[in-house]
Design a protein around this motif. Structure first.
Motif, PDB file in Angstrom:
ATOM      1  N   PRO A 204       0.811  -1.237   0.000  1.00  0.00           N
ATOM      2  CA  PRO A 204       0.000   0.000   0.000  1.00  0.00           C
ATOM      3  C   PRO A 204       0.833   1.271   0.000  1.00  0.00           C
ATOM      4  N   ASP A 205       2.132   1.153   0.243  1.00  0.00           N
ATOM      5  CA  ASP A 205       3.002   2.341   0.321  1.00  0.00           C
ATOM      6  C   ASP A 205       3.440   2.749  -1.084  1.00  0.00           C
ATOM      7  N   VAL A 206       2.619   3.502  -1.745  1.00  0.00           N
ATOM      8  CA  VAL A 206       2.917   3.961  -3.096  1.00  0.00           C
ATOM      9  C   VAL A 206       2.925   5.487  -3.119  1.00  0.00           C
ATOM     10  N   VAL A 207       3.578   6.018  -4.130  1.00  0.00           N
ATOM     11  CA  VAL A 207       3.603   7.473  -4.338  1.00  0.00           C
ATOM     12  C   VAL A 207       2.764   7.792  -5.568  1.00  0.00           C
ATOM     13  N   LYS A 208       1.834   8.706  -5.411  1.00  0.00           N
ATOM     14  CA  LYS A 208       0.946   9.117  -6.499  1.00  0.00           C
ATOM     15  C   LYS A 208       1.164  10.604  -6.775  1.00  0.00           C
ATOM     16  N   LEU A 209       1.444  10.918  -8.019  1.00  0.00           N
ATOM     17  CA  LEU A 209       1.653  12.313  -8.409  1.00  0.00           C
ATOM     18  C   LEU A 209       0.902  12.602  -9.697  1.00  0.00           C
ATOM     19  N   ALA A 210       0.542  13.851  -9.859  1.00  0.00           N
ATOM     20  CA  ALA A 210      -0.127  14.276 -11.094  1.00  0.00           C
ATOM     21  C   ALA A 210       0.873  14.279 -12.237  1.00  0.00           C
ATOM     22  N   GLU A 211       0.361  14.198 -13.454  1.00  0.00           N
ATOM     23  CA  GLU A 211       1.253  14.157 -14.617  1.00  0.00           C
ATOM     24  C   GLU A 211       1.981  15.475 -14.830  1.00  0.00           C
ATOM     25  N   SER A 212       1.536  16.523 -14.177  1.00  0.00           N
ATOM     26  CA  SER A 212       2.186  17.824 -14.312  1.00  0.00           C
ATOM     27  C   SER A 212       3.406  17.976 -13.411  1.00  0.00           C
ATOM     28  N   ALA A 213       3.624  17.009 -12.492  1.00  0.00           N
ATOM     29  CA  ALA A 213       4.778  17.091 -11.578  1.00  0.00           C
ATOM     30  C   ALA A 213       6.071  16.957 -12.359  1.00  0.00           C
TER      31      ALA A 213
END
Length: 265
Positions: free
Chosen positions: A21-30
């Motif tokens: 469950p330890d994932v990093v989620k970022l927007a495509e604009s990052a």
């Protein structure tokens, strides 16, 4: 005793139980520097690229970052995750099985899957190495159980051979005293002990014993030595031919007590 689960039972478990469950989620604009900072902080190798509803739309790995930033015309400070991400992202429902996950990994030639819920929300990341480790642990435990059995057999063979050699001493004494019937029974018992131990050594496996295996070895050794010890008593003790089971039981009792017939009167 319940039957131990086989490999198919493990592979039929749902992927949610093994998803990280330890994932990093970022927007495509990052931009890449921000993404790298998050990867280092979380100590992971990939970032899940999400849309405004937090649904997965792509995946960026450390290899993607390294490959893109090494290109001369790329400016990392202006390059976004949307520019380098792999899409469409390969996902799997959290209620699917590990077997289904392996099939998807093989089909799409990937080693990780984004685990999602029924609403396509991110639950975690499932790695192929996780499934491989599960399979290896199961096979190793199964081999360990199999090895323990043959290790006990090998050590039991040593016990029986040692007992067989020791029984030659009373056999020789009985021969010197012209006690032919007891001597015959003891020689027969000694030979059977030695031969049985020899075959157990042949098929067994020489390895260190665990405490549980030692307890099993002691118990089985006692039972077998009592069984073999009935042989001389079967020949020496008078009995009624019509009651062979009673004669065998009495002989077994005398073997356990290790007392001659005269001392039991």
């Amino acid at each position: 005793m319940p039957k131990s689960p086989d490999l198919s039972t493990h592979l039929n478990q749902v992927v949610k139980s093994y998803a990280n469950p330890d994932v990093v989620k970022l927007a495509e604009s990052a931009i890449i520097p921000v993404a790298c900072k998050q990867m280092v902080k979380a100590n992971i190798d990939e970032i899940i690229v999400i849309d405004k509803n937090e649904n997965p739309i792509g995946l960026v790995t450390d290899e993607d970052v390294l490959k893109k930033t090494s290109e001369a015309f790329i400016n990392p400070a202006k390059t976004t995750l949307g520019d380098i991400m792999t899409f469409p992202v390969i996902t799997i429902n959290q209620n699917k099985t590990l077997s289904d996950a392996l099939e998807q990994m093989h089909q799409y030639k990937v080693r990780k899957l984004v685990v999602v819920s029924g609403e396509n929300m991110i639950v975690g990341m499932l790695y192929k190495n996780t499934i491989i480790s599960l399979m290896k642990n199961h096979l190793a435990a199964k081999h360990e159980k199999h090895s323990s059995f043959w290790t006990i057999i090998w050590n039991l063979g040593i016990v029986l051979q040692f007992a067989g050699v020791l029984m030659f001493i009373p056999a020789v004494i009985a021969t010197i005293l012209w006690e032919t019937v007891p001597a015959t029974g003891i020689y027969l018992m000694s030979t059977l002990l030695f031969m049985t131990g020899f075959f157990m050594n042949t098929y067994g496996e020489r390895r260190p014993l665990k405490l549980r295996d030692v307890a099993i070895l002691v118990f089985v050794s006692f039972m077998l030595l009592v069984l073999f010890g009935t042989i001389p008593h079967l020949l020496v003790v008078p009995h009624d031919a019509a009651k062979p089971l009673e004669h065998f039981a009495n002989s077994s009792l005398r073997a356990q007590l290790a007392l001659p017939q005269e001392d039991c009167r």
